[in-house]
Design a protein around this motif. Structure first.
Motif, short mmCIF file in Angstrom:
data_model
loop_
_atom_site.label_atom_id
_atom_site.label_comp_id
_atom_site.label_asym_id
_atom_site.label_seq_id
_atom_site.Cartn_x
_atom_site.Cartn_y
_atom_site.Cartn_z
N UNK A 7 0.82 -1.21 0.00
CA UNK A 7 0.00 0.00 0.00
C UNK A 7 0.86 1.27 0.00
N UNK A 8 2.07 1.20 0.53
CA UNK A 8 2.98 2.35 0.48
C UNK A 8 3.30 2.66 -0.98
N UNK A 9 3.66 1.62 -1.74
CA UNK A 9 3.97 1.82 -3.15
C UNK A 9 2.74 2.32 -3.91
N UNK A 10 1.59 1.73 -3.65
CA UNK A 10 0.36 2.13 -4.33
C UNK A 10 -0.01 3.59 -4.07
N UNK A 11 0.24 4.08 -2.86
CA UNK A 11 -0.17 5.43 -2.49
C UNK A 11 0.90 6.49 -2.76
N UNK A 12 2.19 6.08 -2.93
CA UNK A 12 3.26 7.07 -3.10
C UNK A 12 3.95 7.05 -4.46
N UNK A 13 4.11 5.88 -5.06
CA UNK A 13 4.97 5.77 -6.24
C UNK A 13 4.51 6.66 -7.39
N UNK A 14 5.45 7.47 -7.85
CA UNK A 14 5.26 8.41 -8.97
C UNK A 14 4.11 9.39 -8.73
N UNK A 15 3.92 9.76 -7.48
CA UNK A 15 2.90 10.75 -7.13
C UNK A 15 3.57 12.00 -6.58
N UNK A 16 2.88 13.13 -6.75
CA UNK A 16 3.39 14.42 -6.29
C UNK A 16 2.53 14.92 -5.14
N UNK A 17 3.19 15.64 -4.22
CA UNK A 17 2.54 16.15 -3.02
C UNK A 17 2.91 17.61 -2.80
N UNK A 18 1.96 18.35 -2.26
CA UNK A 18 2.17 19.75 -1.90
C UNK A 18 1.95 19.91 -0.40
N UNK A 19 2.53 20.95 0.15
CA UNK A 19 2.41 21.24 1.58
C UNK A 19 0.98 21.67 1.92
N UNK A 20 0.42 21.05 2.93
CA UNK A 20 -0.87 21.47 3.47
C UNK A 20 -0.66 22.31 4.73
N UNK A 21 0.36 21.94 5.54
CA UNK A 21 0.67 22.67 6.76
C UNK A 21 2.12 22.39 7.15
N UNK A 115 2.26 18.52 7.26
CA UNK A 115 1.35 17.63 6.53
C UNK A 115 1.33 18.04 5.06
N UNK A 116 1.05 17.03 4.23
CA UNK A 116 1.10 17.18 2.78
C UNK A 116 -0.09 16.47 2.16
N UNK A 117 -0.50 16.91 0.99
CA UNK A 117 -1.61 16.30 0.29
C UNK A 117 -1.23 16.05 -1.16
N UNK A 118 -1.71 14.95 -1.70
CA UNK A 118 -1.41 14.58 -3.08
C UNK A 118 -1.94 15.63 -4.05
N UNK A 119 -1.12 15.95 -5.03
CA UNK A 119 -1.53 16.85 -6.11
C UNK A 119 -2.25 16.01 -7.16
N UNK A 120 -3.47 16.39 -7.47
CA UNK A 120 -4.25 15.64 -8.45
C UNK A 120 -4.45 16.51 -9.67
N UNK A 121 -4.09 15.97 -10.85
CA UNK A 121 -4.19 16.73 -12.09
C UNK A 121 -5.64 16.98 -12.47
#
Length: 121
Positions: A7-21, A115-121
């Motif tokens: 699940x770590x790979x599924x939720x993180x691999x090749x994904x981008x994140x931006x700062x939430x706080x 904390x960070x949140x995934x950037x969704x295109x």
């Protein structure tokens, strides 16, 4: 390749994140983190805002937990490094979230939570 925490790979691999706080840190809403996962090994690059260039290396430590070492070069020319322990989650919109406790190892002192949140295109 043995993947103990897929699940770590599924939720993180090749994904981008931006700062939430991130009240105590240098990264801000202009900083983008891009993660790669290979087995239980995690790496990322990041830049934006006060960060000219940064990278992280770490590992999955549980089904939703990670630990990382990070280093960066600021736009002011400072070279900094630190550690972090994070937890993955999912927000109400289905985006992956990251929550960290972290501290500096070199360049400055202190630490905090972010904390960070995934950037969704």
């Amino acid at each position: 390749m043995d993947i103990r925490f897929p699940q770590i790979s599924e939720r993180l691999n090749n994904r981008k994140f931006a700062v939430a706080d991130n009240v105590s840190g240098l990264s801000d809403a202009r900083t983008v983190f891009h993660y790669q996962v290979e087995g239980d090994a995690i790496s990322s690059t990041y830049q934006g805002g006060h960060i000219r260039l940064g990278n992280q290396v770490g590992r999955a430590t549980g089904p939703d937990t990670i630990e990382l070492l990070f280093q960066c070069l600021t736009k002011e020319g400072e070279l900094l490094c630190g550690w972090s322990r994070g937890t993955l989650g999912v927000d109400h919109a289905g985006r992956t979230t990251l929550s960290f406790v972290w501290g500096w190892l070199s360049g400055v002192t202190g630490g905090g939570e972010s904390s960070y949140v995934e950037c969704v295109a």
